[in-house]
Design an enzyme around this catalytic site. Structure first.
Site, PDB file in Angstrom:
ATOM      1  CD  GLU A 149     -31.347  40.592 -15.594  1.00 20.88           C
ATOM      2  OE1 GLU A 149     -31.762  40.060 -14.539  1.00 20.88           O
ATOM      3  OE2 GLU A 149     -30.542  41.517 -15.605  1.00 20.88           O
ATOM      4  CE  LYS A 186     -41.140  38.972 -11.095  1.00 19.74           C
ATOM      5  NZ  LYS A 186     -41.114  37.896 -10.114  1.00 19.74           N
ATOM      6  CG  ASP A 189     -42.114  31.196 -10.042  1.00 16.25           C
ATOM      7  OD1 ASP A 189     -42.057  32.001  -9.089  1.00 16.25           O
ATOM      8  OD2 ASP A 189     -43.114  30.510 -10.297  1.00 16.25           O
ATOM      9  CE1 TYR A 232     -32.449  37.200  -9.342  1.00 13.84           C
ATOM     10  CE2 TYR A 232     -32.045  39.523  -8.929  1.00 13.84           C
ATOM     11  CZ  TYR A 232     -32.669  38.333  -8.596  1.00 13.84           C
ATOM     12  OH  TYR A 232     -33.510  38.280  -7.524  1.00 13.84           O
ATOM     13  CE  LYS A 245     -45.150  39.056 -11.206  1.00 15.69           C
ATOM     14  NZ  LYS A 245     -45.829  38.778  -9.966  1.00 15.69           N
ATOM     15  CB  CYS A 304     -81.018  17.869 -13.102  1.00 20.26           C
ATOM     16  SG  CYS A 304     -80.737  19.631 -12.875  1.00 20.26           S
ATOM     17  CB  CYS A 306     -84.933  20.320 -11.605  1.00 24.30           C
ATOM     18  SG  CYS A 306     -84.422  19.225 -12.938  1.00 24.30           S
ATOM     19  CB  CYS A 362     -80.909  18.851 -16.733  1.00 25.62           C
ATOM     20  SG  CYS A 362     -82.566  19.193 -16.117  1.00 25.62           S
ATOM     21  CB  CYS A 418     -84.224  22.386 -15.114  1.00 29.44           C
ATOM     22  SG  CYS A 418     -82.802  22.566 -14.022  1.00 29.44           S
TER      23      CYS A 418
HETATM   24  S1  IVH Z   1     -34.227  42.256  -9.980  1.00 38.30           S
HETATM   25  C1  IVH Z   1     -33.926  45.901  -7.615  1.00 38.30           C
HETATM   26  N1  IVH Z   1     -34.048  40.260 -11.666  1.00 38.30           N
HETATM   27  O1  IVH Z   1     -38.615  38.762  -8.735  1.00 38.30           O
HETATM   28  C2  IVH Z   1     -33.836  44.555  -8.245  1.00 38.30           C
HETATM   29  N2  IVH Z   1     -35.488  40.011  -9.792  1.00 38.30           N
HETATM   30  O2  IVH Z   1     -41.095  40.287  -8.206  1.00 38.30           O
HETATM   31  C3  IVH Z   1     -35.008  43.743  -7.947  1.00 38.30           C
HETATM   32  N3  IVH Z   1     -36.627  37.859  -9.680  1.00 38.30           N
HETATM   33  O3  IVH Z   1     -37.906  39.702  -5.456  1.00 38.30           O
HETATM   34  C4  IVH Z   1     -34.935  42.363  -8.402  1.00 38.30           C
HETATM   35  N4  IVH Z   1     -35.746  37.007 -11.496  1.00 38.30           N
HETATM   36  O4  IVH Z   1     -36.884  37.513  -6.310  1.00 38.30           O
HETATM   37  C5  IVH Z   1     -34.611  40.708 -10.544  1.00 38.30           C
HETATM   38  N5  IVH Z   1     -33.783  38.571 -13.236  1.00 38.30           N
HETATM   39  C6  IVH Z   1     -34.341  39.019 -12.099  1.00 38.30           C
HETATM   40  C7  IVH Z   1     -35.241  38.255 -11.348  1.00 38.30           C
HETATM   41  C8  IVH Z   1     -35.809  38.787 -10.193  1.00 38.30           C
HETATM   42  C9  IVH Z   1     -36.559  36.794 -10.484  1.00 38.30           C
HETATM   43  C10 IVH Z   1     -37.497  37.948  -8.483  1.00 38.30           C
HETATM   44  C11 IVH Z   1     -36.835  38.521  -7.277  1.00 38.30           C
HETATM   45  C12 IVH Z   1     -37.752  39.645  -6.834  1.00 38.30           C
HETATM   46  C13 IVH Z   1     -39.017  39.329  -7.520  1.00 38.30           C
HETATM   47  C14 IVH Z   1     -39.835  40.593  -7.745  1.00 38.30           C
END
Ligand code: IVH
Length: 675
Positions: free
Chosen positions: A115, A117, A119, A230, A318, A412, A415, A430, A435
Site C-alpha cells: 500500500e 505509505k 505522508d 487502511y 522508504k 575569494c 584568501c 578564485c 589560496c
Molecule cells: S499500517 C500496524 N499502512 O506510517 C499498522 N501505515 O511509519 C501500522 N502510514 O504511523 C500502520 N500509510 O501513520 C499503515 N498504508 C499504510 C500507511 C501507514 C501511512 C503511516 C502511519 C504510521 C506510519 C509508520
C-alpha cells in the site's frame, strides 16, 4: 411541527447528498454537476433551518459543528496504535522476509499487500451503528486527542455508513487511516495563507497536523483535507481473514481506500514493486514517503505479533530520495580545488530520508539567479541517495518581502584575492593559486581514491597539514617527514609510519593516476589514460600544443585548451618538477605492446559508458587495451565501438546519432574472442 412529508424529504435529500459526496470525494467520480448538487444542498439546509426537529447530528450539512474548544480531550485507544519498522532497500526486504519465514511453519504460503505509505497524519475513527462518533489522533500510540469536530469537516470521511442491501452497518467499527492533503491543494493553500500573512506549512504532513489540531473547527473546515483508510482495528460482525479483505470491506463501507494497494504472491514481485514504486509515487496527486508491505493473512499477522511498537508482519519501504521545504538562512561560498567558488545554502535543519540536512548545494551564480533563490526564502531541498543535497527551487509565493537576492562575492571568501568569472562560464573562480582553501581541496583530490589513492590521507589531514604550513603545494606531500608529524595532534608513531609508507607507495602509481591527481580541469581518469596512451609522459604532454592535443582521438578543443593553460602556469610547472624530483612516476616505461597474434582489437577505438553487468569500466578498458584496442572518453566519428551498459546517457545517444556500432559487455567479450 415537522410534517411527515418534510421528514421523509429530509431523509431522502441526505441519502442522495451522501451518495453524491461519496462519489465526489471518495471515489473521485462525480455523478452530478455542481449546480444540481447545490440545489439539493440548499433545499436541505432550508428545511433544517425551518424546523429544529428536522436537524440531525449526522446530516451532511453539519460537518462543521460545535463551538471552538479550549483544549482537546484525551482518548484512550482500544489497542496500541503501532508504528512501522523501516526498510531502505532490497536487502532489508529480504532480511525482513527471512525473519518472517523463520517464525512461521516451513510450509506456510505467504501473500503480501503493498500500500502507498501516505505522508499524512494517523487518525482513529470510531463508528457506532454506522455513525461516526469519535475520532482521535495517534498521540503516543496509546492515548490520542479527540479531534472529532475537526474530522467531521473532512468531506471524504463518511459520517454515516450506509445500509447496503439488507446489510446493516456493524454495531461497532474502529478504522485507522491517514489524513492528508493533495499536493496541489497544499501549494495553493499555502500561497493563499502567505498572501494573507497567515502561517504557512513546510509540507502537506505538517499542514494536515496543524489543521487537525485547530481548536476551532470552522478553520479546519476551510482546509481541503482528505482521508485514506487502511486498517480495521476492530469491528463487530465483520469476518475478515486478510488485509486484502479488510481493504475491500472498507471500500464497501464507504471509506476511501488507495487504488494503488496491491496483492502479491511472491516476495520477488513485492521487491520489484518497491523498486518501481519509486517512480510511480512521483506521479500521484498526494505525497507518499514509501510503500507499506503487509503480510496478508490475518491469522499469520496474529502469529507474528509485534516487537516494541512495530508489528513483525508489516514494514515500511522508504526511499532515500525525498524533497522537503525549509528556510534558506544564509548563502555561503566554498572554494573548490580548481578555485571555483561554489555557493551553498545554510538551511534551517530539516530531516530528509532519516538524515538531518543543514547545507545544500546551490551550484553557481546562474543557478541561483535563474531560479530567483533568495536568502530567507522557503526552498525545496532534495536529497537523493548519496548525492549532496541540493536546493531545487524557491517558493516565491511564501515570501514575506524580507528576502534578499544573492550576490556573488567579488573576492575569494578565504584568501580575499579578487574573484573572476570567465566568459561563457557559469562559474566564478578564485585565481590565486596560493589560496589556502583551494590547496586543501586540491590536496584532498590528489590523495583520493580515483587519483593517488593514499591510504589514511583525507580532507582532515589536508586541512591539518595546510594549516600547519607543512604543505604549500601537492608535491610537498612527498616531502612530509616523520619528525614533522610528531607534533601533530593525535599522531602516534604507528600512524605516522603508516602514513609515510602510504605516501611512499603512491610514488609508483600509474602515470595516468598522477596525471589525474594534478586536477587539470576536464582531465579525469579516462581522459588521463587517453593522454598517457598518446603522450606516454607528463613531460611530453606539457610540451604539446592545442593542435597536437586535438589530434588525439577523444580530445576536443576545450579540453585541449584546458591542458595547455594548466601547463602554461609557472606554478603548475614547478609542482610537476617537484613531483618528478620526489620520485613520483610521471613517465610510462616502454610499454610492451600486446603480443603478436593476440591483438584482435588492434586499430579499434572504444568508448565505454553506463554500468556494465559484470565488470567495472576500468576492467573493461584493461581488457580492450590488452587486446590491442584503444579507449577514449568521447564519442566521435572515429569511434569504432561504443560499449554501453545500463543507464548509458548522452554518449549512447550521440553514438546512435552518428550511427556507430554499439555493443554490450557480452559483445565485447565476443569481439576479443574473435567470434
Ligand atoms: S499500517 C500496524 N499502512 O506510517 C499498522 N501505515 O511509519 C501500522 N502510514 O504511523 C500502520 N500509510 O501513520 C499503515 N498504508 C499504510 C500507511 C501507514 C501511512 C503511516 C502511519 C504510521 C506510519 C509508520
Amino acid at each position: 411541527m415537522a410534517t411527515k412529508k418534510d421528514k421523509a424529504r429530509v431523509e431522502r435529500l441526505r441519502a442522495v447528498i451522501r451518495n453524491y459526496q461519496h462519489r465526489y470525494y471518495v471515489l473521485d467520480d462525480p455523478e452530478v454537476s455542481d449546480v444540481e448538487f447545490d440545489a439539493l444542498w440548499h433545499e436541505l439546509v432550508a428545511l433544517e433551518e425551518k424546523d429544529s426537529e428536522l436537524r440531525s447530528e449526522d446530516s451532511p450539512t453539519v460537518r462543521v459543528g460545535g463551538a471552538p474548544q479550549d483544549r482537546f480531550e484525551k482518548v484512550q485507544h482500544p489497542t496500541q496504535m503501532l508504528s512501522l519498522a523501516n526498510a531502505f532497500g532490497p536487502d532489508d526486504m529480504t532480511a525482513w522476509n527471512e525473519r518472517v519465514l523463520r517464525l512461521l511453519p516451513s510450509d506456510t504460503k505467504l501473500a503480501w499487500i503493498t500500500e502507498p505509505k501516505i505522508d499524512g497524519l494517523t487518525v482513529v475513527l470510531h463508528y457506532e451503528n454506522g455513525r461516526f462518533v469519535l475520532g482521535a489522533t495517534r498521540g503516543d500510540g496509546r492515548v490520542g486527542e479527540d479531534v472529532t469536530a475537526n474530522l467531521r469537516t473532512i468531506r471524504s470521511l463518511p459520517l454515516r455508513i450506509p445500509t447496503t442491501g439488507r446489510k446493516k452497518p456493524p454495531a461497532t467499527l474502529i478504522v485507522r487511516g491517514e489524513v492528508y492533503l493533495p499536493r496541489d491543494d497544499f501549494t495553493r493553500f499555502n500561497a493563499e495563507q502567505a498572501a494573507q500573512g497567515e502561517k504557512t506549512y513546510a509540507n502537506p504532513r505538517n499542514f494536515a497536523a496543524g489543521s487537525l489540531r485547530q481548536l476551532d473547527p470552522t478553520i479546519t473546515a476551510k482546509r481541503p483535507l482528505r482521508l485514506w483508510a487502511y486498517q480495521i482495528i476492530s469491528s463487530s460482525g465483520l469476518k475478515l481473514g486478510s488485509q486484502w479483505a479488510a481493504l475491500d470491506a472498507l471500500r464497501e463501507l464507504g471509506f476511501p481506500v488507495t487504488p494503488q494497494s496491491r496483492r502479491w504472491e511472491s516476495i520477488d514481485d513485492v521487491i520489484a514493486e518497491c523498486a518501481s514504486w519509486a517512480e510511480e509515487r512521483e506521479a500521484l496527486a498526494y505525497e507518499t514517503d514509501g510503500l507499506v508491505i503487509k503480510v496478508d493473512a490475518a491469522g499469520l499477522q496474529a502469529r507474528l505479533g509485534a516487537v516494541g511498537n512495530a508489528p513483525r508482519w508489516a514494514i515500511a519501504y522508504k526511499y532515500p530520495s525525498s524533497e522537503v521545504v525549509t528556510r534558506l538562512d544564509r548563502i555561503g561560498v566554498n572554494v573548490g580545488r580548481t578555485g571555483v567558488l561554489m555557493p551553498y545554502a545554510e538551511l534551517e535543519p530539516v530531516e530528509v530520508g532519516g538524515v538531518t540536512v543543514r547545507n545544500a548545494t546551490l551550484h553557481n551564480e546562474d543557478y541561483i539567479r535563474d531560479r530567483d533563490i533568495r536568502v530567507g526564502d522557503r526552498v525545496v531541498v532534495k536529497r537523493a541517495g548519496e548525492v549532496i543535497p541540493q536546493v531545487l527551487r524557491a517558493l516565491p509565493e511564501l515570501r514575506t518581502g524580507e528576502e534578499v537576492p544573492f550576490e556573488m562575492p567579488a573576492s575569494c571568501p578565504v584568501c580575499g584575492e579578487p574573484a573572476r568569472r570567465l566568459e561563457g562560464e557559469a562559474a566564478t573562480y578564485c585565481v590565486n593559486s596560493a589560496c589556502p582553501e583551494q590547496l586543501v581541496r586540491l590536496v584532498e583530490y590528489f590523495v583520493s581514491r580515483g587519483a593517488m589513492d593514499i591510504e589514511g590521507f583525507g580532507i582532515k589531514q589536508a586541512e591539518l597539514f595546510v594549516a600547519d604550513g607543512l604543505i604549500a603545494d601537492v608535491a610537498d606531500i612527498f616531502s612530509l617527514r616523520a619528525d614533522q608529524l610528531e607534533d601533530t595532534d593525535g599522531y602516534k608513531q604507528k600512524r605516522i609510519d603508516n602514513l609515510i609508507s602510504a605516501i611512499e607507495a603512491a610514488k609508483d602509481r600509474a602515470v595516468a593516476r598522477s596525471l589525474t591527481a594534478l586536477g587539470i580541469r576536464g582531465v579525469g581518469g579516462v581522459v588521463a589514460e587517453t593522454l598517457v596512451d598518446h603522450f606516454a609522459s607528463v613531460e611530453a604532454l606539457a610540451a604539446a600544443d592545442v593542435e597536437a592535443l586535438e589530434a588525439v582521438d577523444g580530445i576536443g578543443p576545450i579540453l585541449a585548451q584546458s591542458v595547455v593553460d594548466w601547463f602554461a602556469s609557472p606554478h603548475n610547472r614547478k609542482v610537476v618538477e617537484k613531483l618528478r624530483a620526489a620520485g613520483v612516476c610521471l613517465a610510462e616505461e616502454e610499454r610492451s605492446a600486446a603480443p603478436e597474434g593476440e591483438t584482435p582489437l588492434a586499430g579499434l577505438t572504444f568508448v565505454i559508458t553506463g554500468t556494465l553487468p559484470n565488470m567495472s569500466r576500468e576492467q573493461a578498458g584493461a581488457h580492450i587495451k590488452a587486446a590491442g584496442g584503444k579507449v577514449t572518453s568521447s564519442v566521435s566519428k572515429k569511434t569504432s565501438y561504443v560499449l554501453a551498459g545500463e543507464a548509458a546517457g548522452g554518449k549512447l545517444e550521440k553514438a546512435q546519432k552518428l550511427d556507430l556500432a554499439v555493443i554490450d559487455e557480452a559483445g565485447l567479450l565476443r569481439l576479443i574472442a574473435g567470434d
